[in-house]
Write a protein that holds these residues in place. Sequence first.
Motif, PDB file in Angstrom:
ATOM      1  N   TYR A 106      -5.296  -8.705   4.975  1.00  0.00           N
ATOM      2  CA  TYR A 106      -3.846  -8.817   4.686  1.00  0.00           C
ATOM      3  C   TYR A 106      -4.029  -8.954   3.780  1.00  0.00           C
ATOM      4  CZ  TYR A 106       0.808  -9.719   5.829  1.00  0.00           C
ATOM      5  OH  TYR A 106       2.286  -9.899   5.699  1.00  0.00           O
ATOM      6  N   LEU A 107      -4.143 -10.729   4.014  1.00  0.00           N
ATOM      7  CA  LEU A 107      -3.796 -11.753   3.062  1.00  0.00           C
ATOM      8  C   LEU A 107      -4.092 -11.311   1.710  1.00  0.00           C
ATOM      9  CD1 LEU A 107      -4.744 -14.685   4.391  1.00  0.00           C
ATOM     10  CD2 LEU A 107      -2.536 -13.731   4.398  1.00  0.00           C
ATOM     11  N   ALA A 108      -4.954 -10.764   1.083  1.00  0.00           N
ATOM     12  CA  ALA A 108      -5.282  -9.990   0.214  1.00  0.00           C
ATOM     13  C   ALA A 108      -4.067  -9.059  -0.349  1.00  0.00           C
ATOM     14  CB  ALA A 108      -6.841  -9.326  -0.037  1.00  0.00           C
ATOM     15  N   TYR A 109      -4.588  -7.909   0.829  1.00  0.00           N
ATOM     16  CA  TYR A 109      -3.209  -6.889  -0.109  1.00  0.00           C
ATOM     17  C   TYR A 109      -2.051  -6.590   0.684  1.00  0.00           C
ATOM     18  CZ  TYR A 109      -8.000  -5.287  -0.824  1.00  0.00           C
ATOM     19  OH  TYR A 109      -9.343  -5.158  -1.631  1.00  0.00           O
ATOM     20  N   GLY A 110      -1.607  -7.681   1.577  1.00  0.00           N
ATOM     21  CA  GLY A 110       0.011  -7.736   1.957  1.00  0.00           C
ATOM     22  C   GLY A 110       0.659  -6.330   1.873  1.00  0.00           C
ATOM     23  N   ASP A 111       1.941  -6.016   1.821  1.00  0.00           N
ATOM     24  CA  ASP A 111       2.383  -5.125   2.044  1.00  0.00           C
ATOM     25  C   ASP A 111       1.663  -3.485   1.615  1.00  0.00           C
ATOM     26  OD1 ASP A 111       4.207  -6.293   3.272  1.00  0.00           O
ATOM     27  OD2 ASP A 111       5.670  -6.773   1.618  1.00  0.00           O
ATOM     28  N   ALA A 112       0.975  -4.107   1.076  1.00  0.00           N
ATOM     29  CA  ALA A 112       0.251  -2.573  -0.099  1.00  0.00           C
ATOM     30  C   ALA A 112      -1.316  -2.181   0.500  1.00  0.00           C
ATOM     31  CB  ALA A 112      -0.666  -3.477  -1.376  1.00  0.00           C
ATOM     32  N   THR A 113      -1.281  -3.127   2.004  1.00  0.00           N
ATOM     33  CA  THR A 113      -2.965  -2.413   2.715  1.00  0.00           C
ATOM     34  C   THR A 113      -2.409  -1.506   3.561  1.00  0.00           C
ATOM     35  OG1 THR A 113      -2.745  -5.334   3.525  1.00  0.00           O
ATOM     36  CG2 THR A 113      -3.837  -3.274   4.980  1.00  0.00           C
ATOM     37  N   ARG A 114      -3.772  -0.934   2.923  1.00  0.00           N
ATOM     38  CA  ARG A 114      -3.564   1.092   3.490  1.00  0.00           C
ATOM     39  C   ARG A 114      -4.160   1.010   4.954  1.00  0.00           C
ATOM     40  NH1 ARG A 114      -3.836   4.317  -0.487  1.00  0.00           N
ATOM     41  NH2 ARG A 114      -4.775   6.389   0.596  1.00  0.00           N
ATOM     42  N   ASP A 115      -3.503   1.554   5.423  1.00  0.00           N
ATOM     43  CA  ASP A 115      -4.537   2.077   7.182  1.00  0.00           C
ATOM     44  C   ASP A 115      -5.584   2.426   7.455  1.00  0.00           C
ATOM     45  OD1 ASP A 115      -4.978   4.495   5.990  1.00  0.00           O
ATOM     46  OD2 ASP A 115      -4.025   5.474   7.955  1.00  0.00           O
ATOM     47  N   ILE A 116      -6.452   2.872   6.086  1.00  0.00           N
ATOM     48  CA  ILE A 116      -8.490   1.875   6.069  1.00  0.00           C
ATOM     49  C   ILE A 116      -8.078   1.353   5.391  1.00  0.00           C
ATOM     50  CG2 ILE A 116     -10.380   3.218   5.853  1.00  0.00           C
ATOM     51  CD1 ILE A 116      -9.261   5.979   7.406  1.00  0.00           C
ATOM     52  N   VAL A 117      -8.600   0.224   5.236  1.00  0.00           N
ATOM     53  CA  VAL A 117      -8.559  -0.887   4.139  1.00  0.00           C
ATOM     54  C   VAL A 117      -9.582  -0.891   3.134  1.00  0.00           C
ATOM     55  CG1 VAL A 117     -10.739  -2.038   5.223  1.00  0.00           C
ATOM     56  CG2 VAL A 117      -8.265  -2.942   3.748  1.00  0.00           C
ATOM     57  N   THR A 118      -9.963   0.325   3.119  1.00  0.00           N
ATOM     58  CA  THR A 118     -11.556   0.177   1.505  1.00  0.00           C
ATOM     59  C   THR A 118     -10.737   1.633   0.941  1.00  0.00           C
ATOM     60  OG1 THR A 118     -12.316   2.101   3.748  1.00  0.00           O
ATOM     61  CG2 THR A 118     -13.241   0.972   2.924  1.00  0.00           C
ATOM     62  N   LEU A 119      -9.768   1.690   1.147  1.00  0.00           N
ATOM     63  CA  LEU A 119      -8.877   2.558   0.882  1.00  0.00           C
ATOM     64  C   LEU A 119      -7.762   1.562  -0.619  1.00  0.00           C
ATOM     65  CD1 LEU A 119      -7.127   5.559   2.989  1.00  0.00           C
ATOM     66  CD2 LEU A 119      -9.020   5.898   1.460  1.00  0.00           C
ATOM     67  N   ASN A 120      -8.222   0.327   0.098  1.00  0.00           N
ATOM     68  CA  ASN A 120      -7.738  -0.247  -1.404  1.00  0.00           C
ATOM     69  C   ASN A 120      -8.524  -1.465  -1.727  1.00  0.00           C
ATOM     70  OD1 ASN A 120      -6.166  -1.103   1.679  1.00  0.00           O
ATOM     71  ND2 ASN A 120      -4.380  -0.909  -0.242  1.00  0.00           N
ATOM     72  N   LEU A 121      -9.885  -0.615  -2.423  1.00  0.00           N
ATOM     73  CA  LEU A 121     -10.767  -1.407  -3.525  1.00  0.00           C
ATOM     74  C   LEU A 121     -10.725  -0.198  -4.117  1.00  0.00           C
ATOM     75  CD1 LEU A 121     -14.222  -1.625  -0.434  1.00  0.00           C
ATOM     76  CD2 LEU A 121     -12.631  -3.423  -1.458  1.00  0.00           C
ATOM     77  N   PRO A 122     -11.000  -1.387  -5.113  1.00  0.00           N
ATOM     78  CA  PRO A 122     -10.758  -0.371  -6.495  1.00  0.00           C
ATOM     79  C   PRO A 122     -11.089   0.855  -6.832  1.00  0.00           C
ATOM     80  CG  PRO A 122     -12.138  -2.195  -6.602  1.00  0.00           C
ATOM     81  CD  PRO A 122     -11.199  -2.148  -5.858  1.00  0.00           C
ATOM     82  N   SER A 123     -11.143   1.088  -8.008  1.00  0.00           N
ATOM     83  CA  SER A 123     -11.912   2.698  -8.279  1.00  0.00           C
ATOM     84  C   SER A 123     -12.862   2.952  -9.106  1.00  0.00           C
ATOM     85  CB  SER A 123     -10.578   4.290  -8.089  1.00  0.00           C
ATOM     86  OG  SER A 123      -9.685   4.423  -7.670  1.00  0.00           O
ATOM     87  N   ASN A 124     -13.738   2.660  -8.011  1.00  0.00           N
ATOM     88  CA  ASN A 124     -15.266   1.926  -9.944  1.00  0.00           C
ATOM     89  C   ASN A 124     -16.735   3.096  -9.022  1.00  0.00           C
ATOM     90  OD1 ASN A 124     -16.274  -0.221  -7.949  1.00  0.00           O
ATOM     91  ND2 ASN A 124     -14.492  -0.553  -8.870  1.00  0.00           N
ATOM     92  N   TRP A 125     -17.193   2.901  -9.630  1.00  0.00           N
ATOM     93  CA  TRP A 125     -18.339   3.853  -8.839  1.00  0.00           C
ATOM     94  C   TRP A 125     -18.872   3.499  -7.625  1.00  0.00           C
ATOM     95  CZ3 TRP A 125     -23.074   1.009  -8.081  1.00  0.00           C
ATOM     96  CH2 TRP A 125     -23.184   0.008  -9.289  1.00  0.00           C
ATOM     97  N   SER A 126     -19.587   1.147  -7.705  1.00  0.00           N
ATOM     98  CA  SER A 126     -19.523   1.092  -6.396  1.00  0.00           C
ATOM     99  C   SER A 126     -18.712   0.767  -5.509  1.00  0.00           C
ATOM    100  CB  SER A 126     -19.302  -0.962  -6.796  1.00  0.00           C
ATOM    101  OG  SER A 126     -18.209  -1.247  -7.433  1.00  0.00           O
ATOM    102  N   THR A 127     -17.750   1.093  -5.406  1.00  0.00           N
ATOM    103  CA  THR A 127     -16.360   1.307  -4.245  1.00  0.00           C
ATOM    104  C   THR A 127     -17.084   2.418  -3.880  1.00  0.00           C
ATOM    105  OG1 THR A 127     -15.055  -0.445  -4.843  1.00  0.00           O
ATOM    106  CG2 THR A 127     -14.068   1.562  -3.738  1.00  0.00           C
ATOM    107  N   ALA A 128     -16.576   3.624  -4.753  1.00  0.00           N
ATOM    108  CA  ALA A 128     -17.371   5.281  -4.452  1.00  0.00           C
ATOM    109  C   ALA A 128     -18.287   5.436  -3.727  1.00  0.00           C
ATOM    110  CB  ALA A 128     -17.102   5.931  -5.677  1.00  0.00           C
ATOM    111  N   ALA A 129     -19.982   4.524  -4.440  1.00  0.00           N
ATOM    112  CA  ALA A 129     -20.853   4.677  -3.584  1.00  0.00           C
ATOM    113  C   ALA A 129     -20.676   4.061  -2.380  1.00  0.00           C
ATOM    114  CB  ALA A 129     -22.147   3.871  -4.582  1.00  0.00           C
TER     115      ALA A 129
END
Length: 431
Positions: free
Chosen positions: A275-298
């Motif tokens: 919550y501290l990391a993403y605030g009001d932008a926190t998604r219901d599955i927090v992995t959806l907040n991760l940046p869109s790159n190959w490591s996150t996708a993996a």
Amino acid sequence: MAPDAKVPLLEGRGSSATPAQTLGNIVVSIVGTGVLGLPYAFRTAGWLAGALGVAGAGAATFYCMLLLLDCRDKLREQEETEEEENGRVQETEHGHHGGANYTYGDLGERCFGPTGRYFTESIIILCQTGGTVAYLVFIGQNISSVLPSVSPATVVLALLLPAQVALSFVRSLSALAPFSLLADACTVLAVAAVVKEYVQLLVERGEQPFEGRSAFAGLWGVPFACGVAVFCFEGFCLTLALEASMADRGRFRSVLLQAIAGVTVVYVGFGVCGYLAYGDATRDIVTLNLPSNWSTAAVKVVLCVALALTFAVMMHPIHEIVEARLFGPDGWVRRRCRGGGIVERAALHLSRVAVVAALAAIACFVPAFGEFAAFVGSTVCALLSFVLPAMFHLRVVGPTAGPWVRAVDYFFLLSGLVFAGHGMYTVLSPQ
């Protein structure tokens, strides 16, 4: 994990697990995908209210697990007393404990007869169904985030359903058990990725961690956070099986306390960090907040593959209870099926396919993982974790217990019912 069934990690071991092994098995049975919905719960409730809700849910879960053990111990004492009165006629058949390694359903039957078993097993099926549907929703939303052109419903029906139908034909729990460890390892990987992102965000912002973050977001956010927290404490029904697996059962309560306390601390820390990391932008599955790159996708893909394989383990208790009612000695199919083994085997496989297909269809209509997890946690999980243990304890131990013990039992019974009623109201009330 699979409640009221054999524990995958313990199958074949008997009563030989060490405290360290039992500690690991408790953690594996508790931790699941619900942990990735905790940051969203903290966003809804506030970081302080969420922390208190998770801590309270952990403490209540531990206490109610002890209630189950007390009920089992009392029933064993009653059996031993009966054996002594009957001249120990049953001792050679059952040994010292009178043949009483109880399941959750057994406690329901001993307390309230066949109706108690049916009701308890029905709640187990509903609770486990909620968990399996949550798995499908989780996988669908994460894969859809990696492949934006594919909807979550398409992922569930086109990819997951055929795979899960095939896995449903695997009836050996031992063959599926390693996938549970793989899924937990992947969950740890996803949690580590979120924490790493959190640290990077704090360094980049160069501001106070709690700046702009609400400690208490409102009264109605607290039940939501508690519901998600209860959902996160999976494996409640494995308490009796885990205790029975220990070589030194007298140490189980202390090991259970260590496990619950450790998991609770991790849950609180992770929820606050997310919550501290993403605030009001926190998604219901927090992995959806991760940046869109190959490591996150993996990370997302590996996690989803592991959970898809674990889904078959989650389905085991559902199949076990359904098949006992359909194909048992007095089952509906057995009474009507006169064609022998081939027809009966075909009907068994058809029942498994039908159950998996029904759950996939339900998952397609679930709009959001967070709300669904909170609903399941605050309704059927609350009944299973708080209401039923309190009822069993009042029935078995209550007549000889002190007034304070009975008062606490009634507190959990009434609080669980109110909590479940609030969960139902929240879902059924117009938005």
